[in-house]
Design an enzyme around this catalytic site. Structure first.
Site, PDB file in Angstrom:
ATOM      1  N   GLU A   1       0.984  -1.121   0.195  1.00  0.00           N
ATOM      2  CA  GLU A   1      -0.229   0.032  -0.072  1.00  0.00           C
ATOM      3  C   GLU A   1       0.633   1.195   0.200  1.00  0.00           C
ATOM      4  O   GLU A   1       0.488   2.439   0.031  1.00  0.00           O
ATOM      5  CB  GLU A   1      -1.150   0.072   1.175  1.00  0.00           C
TER       6      GLU A   1
ATOM      7  N   ASP B   1      -2.718  -3.079   3.232  1.00  0.00           N
ATOM      8  CA  ASP B   1      -3.043  -3.089   4.451  1.00  0.00           C
ATOM      9  C   ASP B   1      -4.107  -4.515   4.518  1.00  0.00           C
ATOM     10  O   ASP B   1      -5.431  -4.496   4.164  1.00  0.00           O
ATOM     11  CB  ASP B   1      -3.463  -2.190   5.480  1.00  0.00           C
TER      12      ASP B   1
ATOM     13  N   TYR C   1      -1.430  -3.866  13.847  1.00  0.00           N
ATOM     14  CA  TYR C   1      -2.004  -3.022  12.816  1.00  0.00           C
ATOM     15  C   TYR C   1      -3.705  -2.223  13.599  1.00  0.00           C
ATOM     16  O   TYR C   1      -3.986  -2.959  14.856  1.00  0.00           O
ATOM     17  CB  TYR C   1      -3.022  -4.723  11.799  1.00  0.00           C
TER      18      TYR C   1
END
Length: 690
Positions: free
Chosen positions: A8, A111, A314
């Site tokens: 990303e 992601d 994350y």
């Protein structure tokens, strides 16, 4: 065989390239060892705007606009009031197209979430690519996590439902936002922006602000007494609220005629308090706002930075739990961050069933270096919470005593800490302060021995005056809670349970919703509070009873999107519902035309005609040859209709407070009409400034 890996962001791509041995740096990608590693730079592809489908003008008869199919276009940038393809996006898409063309297979490393999936799928679809692809699904960016992820790739098809959910959300936001905004703009002849999630959020802010503003505080009085036991002063509060000071004084006089208080009841209870759960994104944003004053958007940005620096996991997660396999790694992680906890570790935050795509935000065990002050603050919050979560429960003994003078009853509460448990991590200073404030509990090292029927001396008695208080204005932390728990205001029990699971927005989107409302000048930050602007209140008054402002409706869409992601609902059924909903809101908003507010017309100070109209952003003379006009936005404040009327009829406004100069200083002044029909400021000292 050549494998293309698409990440990303460039920083993530560089880490992956290093691990797979793609060390040959090229423009827009890295190659080597059979790999081409490239990146997307966020959303390179977006849904086309109405103009692409031939709907440039705002026309009642065009609504609702329902593209079928939706068209994808390169990310747009605005230049000279028109939108054009972003040159940076075009350049990177060309690189990605080339890498896809050379590759035999693709590994998706965007992601691991709904938006990350959409970013890749939109690129894949726009480039009309048909190469097979696998998914790299990881919760941290450490070398270990990336290597393990690459060894355990998932088939791309395993995430089709996630894509269908992301696509449905994207198209629903387009349909609701475009159609509702155009419908209201046509009906009210102005520029308005409405949205599937932003409008219910605006409604919550406005509703709370109006309740707070219009609240009438009512005074009341209470009695309190002071008694003693074992050299300890006990202050007990009366149970009755007196509506007048006179009745309270009468009760006080009667009370003071007594010399003793009798113990009516005593309850003592030992209890355990579990540690707080690990952080998900919303909980982290709320705490960071309370402790450091960070906006939700700032906290997300910092958490993303810590993730990319490999020291936390994350950030865009909605789970406050970890799974059993991660729990096995906790002792090693605690050692790496320099924390030692006694066994057995607390399992309060361990639950496989409550881990969604990602577990809670936790440290990775990597050593942090070069952190900014703000990054260190967020990192320390995550580490501290990690230590608390696996510490033992705290243990307290609570005591409540009711006294009576024969007429009135008084309550005294106290707490003795038996063992700190998880509270020892922060030495429980915050916890104790909260307890004293919220529960009015006296914190003691030992509790007195009191028995029912015992008589104690009445040392003193007094009256205290109180006032009823409105619900406080939202802060960013409490607004996030309200969005997360929007269902608590829903009346039906079954719907409340459903809404409580999702609220409005998602952990990943709530910060952006708040920032969007601020950017559109619908809400603003006022010190620690979030309040509506005059523009926001005006929109709320128009839509408050309409479906577009209904948090319950929005929450039900979020639940449906979650069902699509779980494979429990076909996206087509969701799309049918949204299409029907869009038709309803267009009908509701377009029907506002007949109710349009008719602005009064004032005498023009320049041409003398009864021809000055007041509009949303400007007041101007309707005679083209006259040219008199003035903007309503002046040095950061919006002039009210009364301000405009005063200016054009008497030549000056009252003192305007909170004006902001070009250098950012605030000042108060009158706005005065000059001989040439332009305006200037007049200060109380009769000084003028343009």
């Amino acid at each position: 065989m050549i494998t293309c890996i698409i990440a990303e962001k460039p920083s993530v791509a560089r880490d992956i390239a290093r691990i797979v041995g793609a060390s040959n740096k090229q423009d827009g990608y890295m190659g080597g060892n059979g790999y081409l590693v490239t990146w997307a730079m966020g959303h390179l592809i977006a849904l086309a705007m109405p103009e692409t489908y031939g709907f440039s003008a705002y026309k009642r008869e065009d609504l609702p606009i329902r593209p079928n199919p939706f068209q994808l276009v390169v990310r747009q940038v605005r230049k000279d009031k028109e939108y054009h393809d972003d040159p940076t996006a075009l350049k990177q898409l060309k690189v990605i197209h080339s890498c896809f063309g050379k590759a035999d297979r693709i590994i998706v490393a965007t992601d691991a979430g709904r938006e990350g999936e959409l970013i890749f799928r939109y690129i894949y679809s726009y480039l009309n690519c048909h190469k097979p692809f696998n998914r790299l699904w990881i919760s941290s960016l450490t070398d270990k996590a990336i290597r393990e992820g690459l060894s355990n790739l998932k088939p791309g098809s395993s995430y089709d439902n996630l894509y269908y959910s992301a696509k449905a959300r994207s198209e629903a936001d387009w349909l609701v936002g475009i159609n509702a905004s155009r419908a209201l703009s046509i009906a009210r002849r102005g520029g308005y922006s409405l949205g599937r999630v932003q409008t219910p959020t605006l409604s919550m802010v406005c509703r709370r602000y109006i309740e707070n503003r219009d609240f009438s505080s009512i005074p009341y009085w209470k009695l309190s007494v002071l008694t003693e036991k074992e050299s300890l002063s006990l202050k007990a509060i009366g149970s009755e609220d007196y509506e007048s000071e006179a009745s309270a004084q009468t009760a006080l006089a009667q009370l003071r005629s007594q010399s003793r208080l009798k113990v009516e009841s005593v309850t003592r209870q030992v209890g355990h308090t579990a540690p707080p759960l690990l952080y998900d994104l919303t909980a982290l944003q709320k705490d960071a706002n309370r402790r450091h004053g960070f906006s939700a958007d700032k906290t997300l940005s910092i958490a993303q930075s810590l993730y990319e620096k490999k020291i936390t996991t994350y950030p865009r997660t909605g789970s406050r739990y970890i799974s059993e396999d991660i729990f096995e790694e906790v002792p090693a992680l605690l050692r790496k961050i320099g924390k030692t906890l006694s066994n057995p570790l607390n399992r309060h935050s361990v639950d496989n069933a409550k881990v969604t795509d990602h577990h809670a935000i936790i440290p990775t065990g990597e050593t942090p270096t070069g952190l900014s002050t703000d990054e260190a603050n967020i990192y320390n919050m995550v580490v501290t919470r990690f230590s608390e979560a696996f510490s033992s429960d705290s243990e307290e003994e609570r005591m409540q005593v009711r006294f009576t003078d024969g007429t009135n009853t008084f309550t005294w509460k106290a707490c003795r800490q038996i063992s700190l448990g998880w509270k020892a991590v922060q030495k429980s200073k915050e916890v104790e302060a909260e307890k004293e404030e919220d529960g009015k509990e006296q914190i003691l090292s030992s509790l007195p021995s009191l028995t029912e029927g015992e008589v104690l001396p009445l040392v003193s008695a007094e009256i205290t005056e109180h006032k009823t208080k409105p619900k406080p204005l939202y802060t960013e932390a409490t607004l996030l809670s309200a969005m997360e728990n929007a269902g608590k205001e829903v009346k039906e029990d079954d719907k409340r349970k459903v809404m409580a699971e999702c609220g409005i927005g998602t952990p990943a989107t709530r910060a952006n919703i708040i920032e969007t409302l601020i950017l559109r000048d619908y809400i603003r930050r006022d010190k620690k509070s979030i309040i509506p602007t005059e523009k926001g209140l005006a929109v709320y008054e128009i839509v408050k009873d309409k479906k577009i402002a209904n948090a319950e409706m929005t929450g039900s869409w979020e639940l449906a999107l979650a069902a699509i992601e779980a494979g429990k609902m076909p996206s087509e059924r969701f799309s049918q519902g949204i299409n029907s909903y869009v038709g309803t809101i267009c009908e509701e908003l377009l029907s506002l035309s007949s109710e349009q507010k008719s602005y009064p017309v004032y005498r023009c100070p320049k041409c003398g005609q009864q021809s000055v109209g007041i509009y949303a952003k400007v007041a101007k003379c309707r005679h083209e040859t006259c040219g008199f006009h003035m903007f309503r936005e002046v040095c950061g404040i919006h002039l009210s209709e009364d301000n405009i009327r005063d200016l054009i009829s008497s030549g000056r406004t009252p003192i305007l407070k909170g004006l902001t100069s070009k250098v950012g200083k605030t000042f108060n002044a009158r706005l005065v009409l000059k001989d040439d029909y332009t305006t200037t400021f007049e200060f109380e000292q009769n000084k003028k400034r343009k």
